[in-house]
Design an enzyme around this catalytic site. Sequence first.
Site, short mmCIF file in Angstrom:
data_model
loop_
_atom_site.label_atom_id
_atom_site.label_comp_id
_atom_site.label_asym_id
_atom_site.label_seq_id
_atom_site.Cartn_x
_atom_site.Cartn_y
_atom_site.Cartn_z
N GLU A 246 -9.43 -13.73 -2.91
CA GLU A 246 -8.57 -14.16 -1.79
C GLU A 246 -9.17 -15.40 -1.13
O GLU A 246 -10.36 -15.43 -0.78
CB GLU A 246 -8.42 -13.04 -0.75
CG GLU A 246 -7.60 -13.50 0.45
CD GLU A 246 -7.28 -12.41 1.47
OE1 GLU A 246 -6.72 -11.37 1.08
OE2 GLU A 246 -7.59 -12.62 2.66
N ASP B 28 -6.25 -14.84 7.79
CA ASP B 28 -4.99 -14.59 7.08
C ASP B 28 -3.86 -15.49 7.57
O ASP B 28 -2.75 -15.03 7.88
CB ASP B 28 -4.58 -13.11 7.19
CG ASP B 28 -5.46 -12.19 6.35
OD1 ASP B 28 -5.99 -12.65 5.32
OD2 ASP B 28 -5.61 -11.01 6.71
N LYS C 163 -14.58 -8.97 -0.61
CA LYS C 163 -14.58 -9.44 0.78
C LYS C 163 -15.98 -9.22 1.33
O LYS C 163 -16.56 -8.16 1.12
CB LYS C 163 -13.53 -8.67 1.60
CG LYS C 163 -13.37 -9.22 3.01
CD LYS C 163 -12.18 -8.57 3.75
CE LYS C 163 -12.00 -9.21 5.11
NZ LYS C 163 -10.89 -8.61 5.88
N ASP D 72 2.44 1.82 3.28
CA ASP D 72 3.38 0.81 3.82
C ASP D 72 4.81 1.25 3.56
O ASP D 72 5.73 0.90 4.30
CB ASP D 72 3.21 -0.55 3.14
CG ASP D 72 1.85 -1.16 3.35
OD1 ASP D 72 1.19 -0.81 4.34
OD2 ASP D 72 1.44 -2.00 2.52
N MET E 102 2.83 -5.64 -7.01
CA MET E 102 1.49 -5.03 -6.94
C MET E 102 1.51 -3.81 -6.02
O MET E 102 2.14 -3.84 -4.98
CB MET E 102 0.52 -6.09 -6.43
CG MET E 102 -0.90 -5.65 -6.19
SD MET E 102 -1.13 -4.78 -4.62
CE MET E 102 -1.79 -6.07 -3.60
N HIS F 43 -11.18 -14.80 2.12
CA HIS F 43 -12.45 -14.06 2.01
C HIS F 43 -13.58 -14.97 1.53
O HIS F 43 -14.73 -14.78 1.88
CB HIS F 43 -12.28 -12.85 1.11
CG HIS F 43 -11.24 -11.89 1.62
ND1 HIS F 43 -10.87 -10.75 0.95
CD2 HIS F 43 -10.47 -11.92 2.74
CE1 HIS F 43 -9.93 -10.12 1.64
NE2 HIS F 43 -9.67 -10.82 2.72
N GLU G 32 -10.68 -6.49 -5.23
CA GLU G 32 -10.63 -7.61 -4.28
C GLU G 32 -11.92 -7.69 -3.47
O GLU G 32 -12.23 -6.81 -2.67
CB GLU G 32 -9.44 -7.41 -3.34
CG GLU G 32 -9.31 -8.53 -2.32
CD GLU G 32 -8.04 -8.44 -1.49
OE1 GLU G 32 -7.08 -7.78 -1.92
OE2 GLU G 32 -8.02 -9.01 -0.39
N ASP H 152 -1.17 -13.18 1.19
CA ASP H 152 -1.73 -12.10 2.01
C ASP H 152 -2.06 -12.72 3.36
O ASP H 152 -3.18 -13.16 3.60
CB ASP H 152 -2.97 -11.51 1.33
CG ASP H 152 -3.43 -10.24 2.05
OD1 ASP H 152 -2.76 -9.85 3.01
OD2 ASP H 152 -4.46 -9.67 1.64
N HIS I 188 0.88 -1.17 0.00
CA HIS I 188 0.00 0.00 0.00
C HIS I 188 0.91 1.22 0.00
O HIS I 188 2.00 1.17 0.60
CB HIS I 188 -0.83 0.09 1.27
CG HIS I 188 -1.73 -1.08 1.53
ND1 HIS I 188 -1.33 -2.18 2.23
CD2 HIS I 188 -3.02 -1.29 1.21
CE1 HIS I 188 -2.33 -3.03 2.33
NE2 HIS I 188 -3.37 -2.52 1.72
N ASP J 271 -11.54 -12.93 9.26
CA ASP J 271 -10.44 -13.06 8.29
C ASP J 271 -9.15 -13.43 9.02
O ASP J 271 -8.51 -12.58 9.63
CB ASP J 271 -10.28 -11.72 7.57
CG ASP J 271 -9.34 -11.78 6.39
OD1 ASP J 271 -8.97 -12.89 5.97
OD2 ASP J 271 -8.97 -10.71 5.88
N ASP K 293 -4.82 -13.50 -4.15
CA ASP K 293 -4.32 -13.42 -2.77
C ASP K 293 -4.46 -14.78 -2.12
O ASP K 293 -5.57 -15.35 -2.05
CB ASP K 293 -5.11 -12.37 -1.97
CG ASP K 293 -4.51 -10.98 -2.11
OD1 ASP K 293 -3.57 -10.81 -2.91
OD2 ASP K 293 -5.00 -10.05 -1.43
C1 GCO Z 1 -7.73 -8.20 4.18
C2 GCO Z 1 -7.37 -7.79 2.82
C3 GCO Z 1 -6.27 -6.85 2.68
C4 GCO Z 1 -6.04 -6.43 1.25
C5 GCO Z 1 -4.93 -5.50 1.19
C6 GCO Z 1 -4.82 -4.88 -0.17
O1 GCO Z 1 -6.95 -8.86 4.88
O2 GCO Z 1 -8.84 -7.97 4.50
O3 GCO Z 1 -7.01 -8.95 2.17
O4 GCO Z 1 -5.15 -7.46 3.19
O5 GCO Z 1 -5.72 -7.48 0.41
O6 GCO Z 1 -5.10 -4.56 2.17
O7 GCO Z 1 -5.53 -3.72 -0.18
MN MN Z 2 -6.09 -9.59 0.45
MN MN Z 3 -7.63 -11.25 4.13
#
Ligand code: GCO
Ligand code: MN
Ligand code: MN
Length: 379
Positions: free
Chosen positions: A216, A256, A180, A54, A85, A219, A178, A286, A51, A254, A244
């Site tokens: 992703e 991750d 979610k 970041d 990206m 998600h 993306e 991710d 981002h 989520d 992702d």
């Molecule tokens: C999440 C998302 C984020 C996005 C990322 C890109 O964990 O909800 O996946 O991680 O992918 O912020 O904008």
């Molecule tokens: Mn993501």
């Molecule tokens: Mn996520």
Amino acid sequence: MPNVEPKLSIGLWCTAFAGTEVFGSATRPPLDPMDNLRLIARAGAWGFNFHDDDLVPFGSDVQETDRVLQETRRVMDGEGLVASMATTNMFAHPAFKDGALTSADARVRAYARQKAMRAADMGAELGCSVFVMWGGREGLEVEASRDPREALAWYRDGVEFVARYLADSGYGMQIAIEPKPSEPRGDIFLPTAGSVLGFIATLDPAVRDRVGVNPEVQHARMVNLNFVHEVAQCLDAGKLPHIDLGAQKPGRFDQDLRFGAEDIKETFFLVKLLDDAHWDGPHAFDVKPYRSDTPDDLEDLVRGNIRSYRLLLERVDEFRADAEIQELLAECRVDAAGVPDDVDALRAFAFDVDELAARRLPYQRLDQAVVELLMGVRR
Ligand code: GCO
Ligand code: MN
Ligand code: MN
């Protein structure tokens, strides 16, 4: 051998996640972005994702931004790391508390576009091929607060604006929206890959080719969808510029988790699908460290994703070479020999439905063979 050597990348925000969440404060100190890049390279990743904020602290001026980008470039060259990206953080600042591109405040929508343009400039400068748009704040808790049709129209205007900006600037980046379903908003607009595909079909045809999906794993599994089928639908539509990857227990927040940490069978079929399709886009991890991880564990997180991806690719090879599995697969398919194509002949044709119904499908053996393959006992 896999059909395609996967380009494996990871987000700077993943390794930099210090552990702050709703119930607890940070468990790790901040990670300097340049050290982060070196860590990611050391762990064997091909590329990194970021981002705007970041890399360059929020609110930095043009000079500071240029300085950081030059330093980033130096580290990338030194480490042989690709910027894969770029994306915009349109969710952290309180200005985005009720949405960015879908905020009912037109000034916030304009500010979000400005921030996206600047993030795209950074991505182009570092040679990114994809620009992700994750609408983390594009949603609501109070249904009465807006007409969702109006919010979607604002969303469309925003995406088209960014796509035109990329085109007018001569940037080659593809946009990947993306989906979610929720978190951080109670309900997020464009909750699934299918929703994004439907939305893309409504975009101005002049920019539509530039826009795809960034699905992703986590998600989709949050809402118990079959992620392999979501990705297949994106591939079928020619709309998968980016993916992702991570892991997730079904029906939870989520998580991750590290790629491969949950549901090995579905994860195997995802790796197989991407390789079967000869898909050569960036495979982005991710994921988040556990809150209990120390800074020394971060490299293990990156390495674990990469290793699991590669190991599953080896299992895909074994699947293709497994004589019994291939025989069983052949048994599953029957051609239409003797059945007419012609409309009138087909209407009149007499099918033996009892025979169709009686056909034996070797699915117990097929699925068990896959399970055993994944358990490592068929080598
Ligand atoms: C999440 C998302 C984020 C996005 C990322 C890109 O964990 O909800 O996946 O991680 O992918 O912020 O904008
Ligand atoms: Mn993501
Ligand atoms: Mn996520």
